[in-house]
Write a protein that holds these residues in place. Structure first.
Motif, mmCIF file in Angstrom:
data_model
loop_
_atom_site.group_PDB
_atom_site.id
_atom_site.type_symbol
_atom_site.label_atom_id
_atom_site.label_comp_id
_atom_site.label_asym_id
_atom_site.label_seq_id
_atom_site.Cartn_x
_atom_site.Cartn_y
_atom_site.Cartn_z
ATOM 1 N N PHE A 98 9.096 5.449 149.744
ATOM 2 C CA PHE A 98 8.758 4.158 150.355
ATOM 3 C C PHE A 98 8.292 3.178 149.283
ATOM 4 C CE2 PHE A 98 5.477 1.279 151.880
ATOM 5 C CZ PHE A 98 6.042 0.716 153.008
ATOM 6 N N PHE A 99 7.406 3.630 148.410
ATOM 7 C CA PHE A 99 6.884 2.746 147.372
ATOM 8 C C PHE A 99 7.965 2.383 146.350
ATOM 9 C CE2 PHE A 99 2.857 4.594 148.891
ATOM 10 C CZ PHE A 99 2.126 3.417 149.078
ATOM 11 N N ALA A 100 8.923 3.264 146.151
ATOM 12 C CA ALA A 100 10.025 2.945 145.237
ATOM 13 C C ALA A 100 10.919 1.851 145.816
ATOM 14 C CB ALA A 100 10.845 4.205 144.954
ATOM 15 N N GLU A 101 10.965 1.772 147.137
ATOM 16 C CA GLU A 101 11.813 0.778 147.804
ATOM 17 C C GLU A 101 11.121 -0.569 147.975
ATOM 18 O OE1 GLU A 101 12.816 2.563 151.486
ATOM 19 O OE2 GLU A 101 13.959 4.212 150.571
ATOM 20 N N HIS A 102 9.793 -0.582 147.914
ATOM 21 C CA HIS A 102 9.046 -1.805 148.207
ATOM 22 C C HIS A 102 8.143 -2.152 147.029
ATOM 23 C CE1 HIS A 102 10.023 -0.231 152.245
ATOM 24 N NE2 HIS A 102 10.075 -1.503 152.599
ATOM 25 N N SER A 103 8.379 -3.292 146.422
ATOM 26 C CA SER A 103 7.482 -3.757 145.360
ATOM 27 C C SER A 103 6.136 -4.128 145.973
ATOM 28 C CB SER A 103 8.074 -4.966 144.652
ATOM 29 O OG SER A 103 8.075 -6.096 145.517
ATOM 30 N N ILE A 104 5.110 -4.165 145.131
ATOM 31 C CA ILE A 104 3.786 -4.561 145.606
ATOM 32 C C ILE A 104 3.828 -5.993 146.119
ATOM 33 C CG2 ILE A 104 1.385 -4.940 144.903
ATOM 34 C CD1 ILE A 104 1.797 -2.663 142.862
ATOM 35 N N ALA A 105 4.558 -6.843 145.445
ATOM 36 C CA ALA A 105 4.676 -8.239 145.882
ATOM 37 C C ALA A 105 5.317 -8.344 147.261
ATOM 38 C CB ALA A 105 5.479 -9.034 144.860
ATOM 39 N N SER A 106 6.340 -7.513 147.513
ATOM 40 C CA SER A 106 6.997 -7.574 148.822
ATOM 41 C C SER A 106 6.082 -7.040 149.920
ATOM 42 C CB SER A 106 8.315 -6.794 148.798
ATOM 43 O OG SER A 106 8.084 -5.387 148.701
ATOM 44 N N LEU A 107 5.293 -6.023 149.613
ATOM 45 C CA LEU A 107 4.348 -5.494 150.602
ATOM 46 C C LEU A 107 3.267 -6.516 150.923
ATOM 47 C CD1 LEU A 107 3.919 -1.819 149.321
ATOM 48 C CD2 LEU A 107 5.158 -2.587 151.360
ATOM 49 N N ARG A 108 2.913 -7.318 149.942
ATOM 50 C CA ARG A 108 1.873 -8.323 150.149
ATOM 51 C C ARG A 108 2.315 -9.388 151.149
ATOM 52 N NH1 ARG A 108 -1.938 -10.490 145.259
ATOM 53 N NH2 ARG A 108 -3.231 -11.916 146.462
ATOM 54 N N GLU A 109 3.607 -9.552 151.316
ATOM 55 C CA GLU A 109 4.130 -10.532 152.268
ATOM 56 C C GLU A 109 4.162 -10.000 153.692
ATOM 57 O OE1 GLU A 109 4.878 -13.700 151.451
ATOM 58 O OE2 GLU A 109 4.026 -13.117 149.500
ATOM 59 N N ARG A 496 -3.589 -3.949 153.538
ATOM 60 C CA ARG A 496 -3.382 -5.065 152.610
ATOM 61 C C ARG A 496 -4.169 -4.908 151.319
ATOM 62 N NH1 ARG A 496 -1.092 -9.949 152.286
ATOM 63 N NH2 ARG A 496 -2.128 -11.564 151.030
ATOM 64 N N SER A 497 -5.310 -4.229 151.354
ATOM 65 C CA SER A 497 -6.083 -4.065 150.125
ATOM 66 C C SER A 497 -5.285 -3.343 149.047
ATOM 67 C CB SER A 497 -7.388 -3.312 150.413
ATOM 68 O OG SER A 497 -8.269 -4.101 151.173
ATOM 69 N N HIS A 498 -4.324 -2.507 149.444
ATOM 70 C CA HIS A 498 -3.487 -1.810 148.466
ATOM 71 C C HIS A 498 -2.512 -2.757 147.768
ATOM 72 C CE1 HIS A 498 -4.152 1.651 151.503
ATOM 73 N NE2 HIS A 498 -5.097 1.675 150.578
ATOM 74 N N THR A 499 -2.300 -3.927 148.347
ATOM 75 C CA THR A 499 -1.347 -4.881 147.772
ATOM 76 C C THR A 499 -2.033 -5.942 146.913
ATOM 77 O OG1 THR A 499 -1.390 -6.537 149.562
ATOM 78 C CG2 THR A 499 -0.014 -4.578 149.887
ATOM 79 N N VAL A 500 -3.357 -5.932 146.914
ATOM 80 C CA VAL A 500 -4.139 -6.879 146.103
ATOM 81 C C VAL A 500 -4.824 -6.047 145.031
ATOM 82 C CG1 VAL A 500 -5.934 -8.637 146.090
ATOM 83 C CG2 VAL A 500 -4.451 -8.380 148.097
ATOM 84 N N THR A 501 -4.202 -5.950 143.886
ATOM 85 C CA THR A 501 -4.607 -4.950 142.904
ATOM 86 C C THR A 501 -5.265 -5.566 141.680
ATOM 87 O OG1 THR A 501 -2.553 -5.003 141.637
ATOM 88 C CG2 THR A 501 -2.591 -3.598 143.599
ATOM 89 N N GLY A 502 -6.071 -4.736 141.014
ATOM 90 C CA GLY A 502 -6.528 -5.075 139.683
ATOM 91 C C GLY A 502 -5.395 -4.876 138.683
ATOM 92 N N ARG A 503 -5.722 -4.984 137.407
ATOM 93 C CA ARG A 503 -4.686 -4.794 136.390
ATOM 94 C C ARG A 503 -4.049 -3.411 136.521
ATOM 95 N NH1 ARG A 503 -8.738 -7.847 134.178
ATOM 96 N NH2 ARG A 503 -8.098 -9.812 133.207
ATOM 97 N N GLU A 504 -4.867 -2.437 136.878
ATOM 98 C CA GLU A 504 -4.393 -1.085 137.168
ATOM 99 C C GLU A 504 -4.911 -0.727 138.547
ATOM 100 O OE1 GLU A 504 -4.089 3.184 134.735
ATOM 101 O OE2 GLU A 504 -5.476 1.609 134.088
ATOM 102 N N ALA A 505 -4.161 0.089 139.285
ATOM 103 C CA ALA A 505 -4.575 0.390 140.657
ATOM 104 C C ALA A 505 -4.158 1.798 141.051
ATOM 105 C CB ALA A 505 -3.971 -0.617 141.635
ATOM 106 N N LEU A 506 -4.941 2.363 141.950
ATOM 107 C CA LEU A 506 -4.668 3.695 142.500
ATOM 108 C C LEU A 506 -4.850 3.691 144.004
ATOM 109 C CD1 LEU A 506 -6.590 5.806 139.857
ATOM 110 C CD2 LEU A 506 -4.155 6.125 140.387
#
Length: 760
Positions: A98-109, A496-506
């Motif tokens: 799922f994460f390979a198919e969806h960029s963080i930017a796209s999830l943020r939308e 949504r908090s997973h889509t608003v990341t610091g420079r590195e994120a987990l």
């Protein structure tokens, strides 16, 4: 089998509005519960799961914190409890693919609803610095990344450790122990955003930041005031308790700007009367107070009680202080100002005073409608003043009942999740573990955003929750999280908090309340504390959503072993056997003696509540009357006061669906409820599209105007108090200024936002 996760994010394309309902629950609630459960879990899993909610040897509902009755029904859950369990026990899965198919930017939308509907997280995921996608990572590597960031800090206070109220007592205790041994009190939690005002007011007045009543008390009350609360949506099982109280002769008064179906008529789906009969009328009267007018209302009630001589002199003289000053302050009343502040007429206020004067046993229940104002602490203390006048503390069928949200938010605070811990707690913790805890206070939720924004903190670690969507001033909050070097979220589901990341994120996936927790010594039990200080066990029964999941306790203990290699704490022992944690708790936290033994009792045990015995841990040993100047939100001409509210298809920031059944809204969420007379005065029409613009001139109203905008909301004509409006959070959180907080508690003022409506 259940239904697959949605592919399309429909938004408000199917939004429809009809007349609001006048009754709650009943057969329709059962149908909605079953429909969502079957969609998420399928037939067999639904049957196995729902009948174990809030049962002896079962698991505690991950929804609200309303207590369980001494004798449970076979189906001891409400509609929203079923939704919460269905979302956690869903068969849907969010995999690395799922994460390979969806960029963080796209999830943020994507919408909050779409993100939550994708299912359970299964694998630790890592966003390297500069990456556009999350990537799978081993647990060992993920924990090493967090440990490396923490060890590299110049000061432990550069890390912030947030907690959601879903966390168990065992996980919360281990978490705060790790954080304090690490060297900081930066332990904000979701209570900072909701009932912090209650804890502040109660501690100052009666010496404990909790309610003083039991379920049995509510059923024995003469008068129950439900203030700033909508139990039909937010705490539906409370309706059953109110129904019992009504059957025993209690009067119920609803004090709230919005009339709510749950307090009009309750159709109990477990009774013939509720299924095929007329149901039970709960509120004898609805007092449609203006937003922020509750302090003025209770000051007026206090004045009228004193004027009539309705005072329990024995209690006041023997158990309180400050009465003379209070009585002098309430000796006169500015009626014109009071009527402006409350939006009521004098007859309404005198009728409420009549009810209070005529009752021997009064309980006041309240929630966010009271706690999220600039003068929230003062308002709660005015309610307490009225109770103190009549001796309604430490009496059967009487007392205070702040109704909590998250299922263990009160327990987490009891376990030490607090940025301002007492010296006594820290002394006991240090003595038990041979550590030295820091004494400097940490940051709360609002100050967390400020610290991250200003780069005074660079690591944000969240034990559950959806911080970005729970906090006020959404744009500022997102920018603050993005400034961090590392953001890390322990979660069961995507948000949504997973889509608003610091420079590195987990993202670290964890077990849910419904799932078996197997450790080195076998299957584990956790505990929770409800709104009435009852502590009981919870045992997950389902297999984990993924074999890779770790429990919250395991994550904390493994992280602690990496960050604190020389620690005197037996972290491996606590991970392997939660009884070890409870043994420590029994010696650190007052009231938990014989902890392991007492959780075996059916229903658990109640923690000590000294005010029930009229013992007050306040200087002088007496409950305190408080005196405050009258305060209420000022609103310029052509403007409205906005409050943020939940829909019936959500729990806190979790959006189960797009309907608000009782208010007549379906298929969407971007609506703003406004009184029809206000719409006419503003030249707006029902169903018109508007932008909501908040106006902020600083705490004292003397700084340059700043505006925040929420676009494309549909106006809904609704019988809210004149001059008031309402919209759902988290969508409307963007309108609440970060610096607009309650005096004394620093809670965001999400119930008194000055707005204007701009036609599109």
């Amino acid at each position: 089998m259940g239904r697959n996760a949605p592919i399309d994010d429909k938004g408000d394309i199917d939004l429809e509005v009809e007349s609001p309902k006048t009754s709650a629950a009943g057969v329709p609630a059962v149908v909605r519960s079953m429909r969502m459960s079957l969609e998420q879990m399928g037939v067999v899993r639904t049957a196995r799961t729902l009948l174990r909610i809030n049962q002896d040897k079962g698991f505690d509902c991950p929804g609200c914190a309303w207590p369980d009755p001494a004798e449970s029904h076979r189906a001891e859950f409400c509609e929203n409890g079923a939704k919460a369990v269905a979302e956690e026990a869903t068969r849907r899965r969010v995999t690395p693919e799922f994460f390979a198919e969806h960029s963080i930017a796209s999830l943020r939308e994507k919408s909050d609803h779409w993100l939550g509907q994708q299912g359970r997280l299964t694998t630790p995921m890592h966003k390297p610095q500069g990456a556009a996608y999350y990537e799978p990572v081993t647990w060992e590597r993920a924990l090493d990344i967090v440990a490396d960031h923490l060890r590299d800090l110049d000061d432990p206070d550069q890390a912030i450790f947030y907690t959601s109220g879903r966390t168990s007592n065992e996980a919360a205790f281990a978490y705060q122990l790790f954080v304090r041994e690490f060297g900081t009190n930066n332990l904000p939690d979701c209570s900072n955003m909701c009932h912090e005002s209650s804890g502040t007011a109660l501690n100052e007045t009666i010496g404990i930041g909790k309610g003083t009543v039991t379920l049995d008390d509510i059923t024995k009350a003469d008068l129950i005031l439900v203030v700033g609360q909508n139990p039909g949506t937010n705490h539906p099982r409370m309706l059953s308790t109110l129904e019992t109280a009504k059957g025993n002769g209690a009067r119920v008064i609803a004090i709230n700007p919005l009339p709510e179906a749950g307090l009009m008529t309750f159709r109990n789906p477990q009774t013939v009367r509720g299924v095929v009969g007329p149901g039970t009328a709960l509120a004898d009267r609805h007092v449609g107070v203006r937003l922020g007018g509750d302090q003025a209302l209770f000051q007026a009630v206090g004045h009228l009680l004193l004027e009539r001589g309705v005072v329990d002199h024995e209690f006041v003289e023997g158990h309180t202080s400050g009465f003379e000053v209070y009585a002098a302050a309430r000796a006169t009343l500015d009626w014109p100002t009071t009527l402006t502040a409350t939006g009521l007429n004098e007859a309404d206020i005198r009728a409420l005073a009549d009810d209070v004067a005529g009752a021997d046993r009064i309980i006041v229940c309240w929630a966010m409608g009271i706690t999220q104002h600039r003068h929230a602490v003062a308002t709660i203390q005015e309610m307490l003043n009225v109770l103190l006048l009549g001796g309604h503390i430490g009496r059967e069928g009487a007392g205070v009942c702040p109704v909590r949200g998250h299922s263990n938010v009160q327990g987490d605070r009891t376990m030490g999740i607090f940025e301002r811990p007492s010296a006594a707690f820290l002394d006991a913790l240090d003595a038990e573990f041979s550590i030295t805890s820091p004494r400097e206070h940490g940051v709360d939720a609002v100050d967390t955003v400020r610290a991250l924004r200003d780069r005074r903190a660079t690591v944000f670690f969240a034990m559950g929750g959806n911080f970005v969507r729970a906090m006020s001033d959404s744009d500022v909050t997102e920018e603050a999280l993005e400034a961090a070097d590392l953001t890390c979220h322990v979660s069961t589901k995507l948000n949504r908090s997973h889509t608003v990341t610091g420079r590195e994120a987990l993202i670290l996936p964890t077990l849910g309340r419904t799932e078996r927790d197997e450790q080195a010594t076998g299957e584990q039990v956790v505990t929770v504390e409800d709104s009435m200080a009852m502590v009981h066990a919870s045992r997950g029964r389902l297999g984990p959503a993924s074999h890779t999941l770790l429990s919250e306790v395991a994550i904390v203990c493994e992280l602690a072993r990496r960050v604190l290699p020389a620690s005197p704490v037996d972290w491996a022992g606590m991970r392997g056997d939660y009884r070890v944690i409870r043994d420590h708790i029994s010696r650190v936290v007052p009231g938990f003696d014989r902890f392991e033994e007492r959780i075996l009792d059916k229903g658990g045990f109640q923690l000590p509540l000294a005010p029930r015995q009229r013992e007050f841990n306040v200087e002088g040993g007496r409950a305190r009357f408080s005196v405050h100047p009258l305060e209420y939100p000022q609103c310029p001409p052509g403007r409205l006061l906005l409050q943020t509210i939940r829909s019936h298809d959500q729990y806190n920031t979790t959006i189960y669906g797009l309907d608000d059944h009782y208010r007549g809204v379906s298929g969407g969420r971007r609506v703003v409820f406004v009184n029809p007379s206000d719409l006419a005065a503003l030249g707006l029409a029902d169903e018109q599209l508007v932008d909501i613009v908040s106006e902020w001139r600083g705490v004292d109203g003397n700084v340059e105007l700043t505006e925040r905008r929420a676009e494309e909301f549909r106006v809904v004509a609704y019988p809210t108090a004149r001059g008031c409006a309402a919209a759902y959070f988290p969508e409307a959180n963007v309108l609440v200024p970060l610096d607009s907080t309650a005096r004394g508690s620093n809670t965001p003022t999400s119930k008194s936002v000055v707005i204007r409506l701009e036609a599109r």
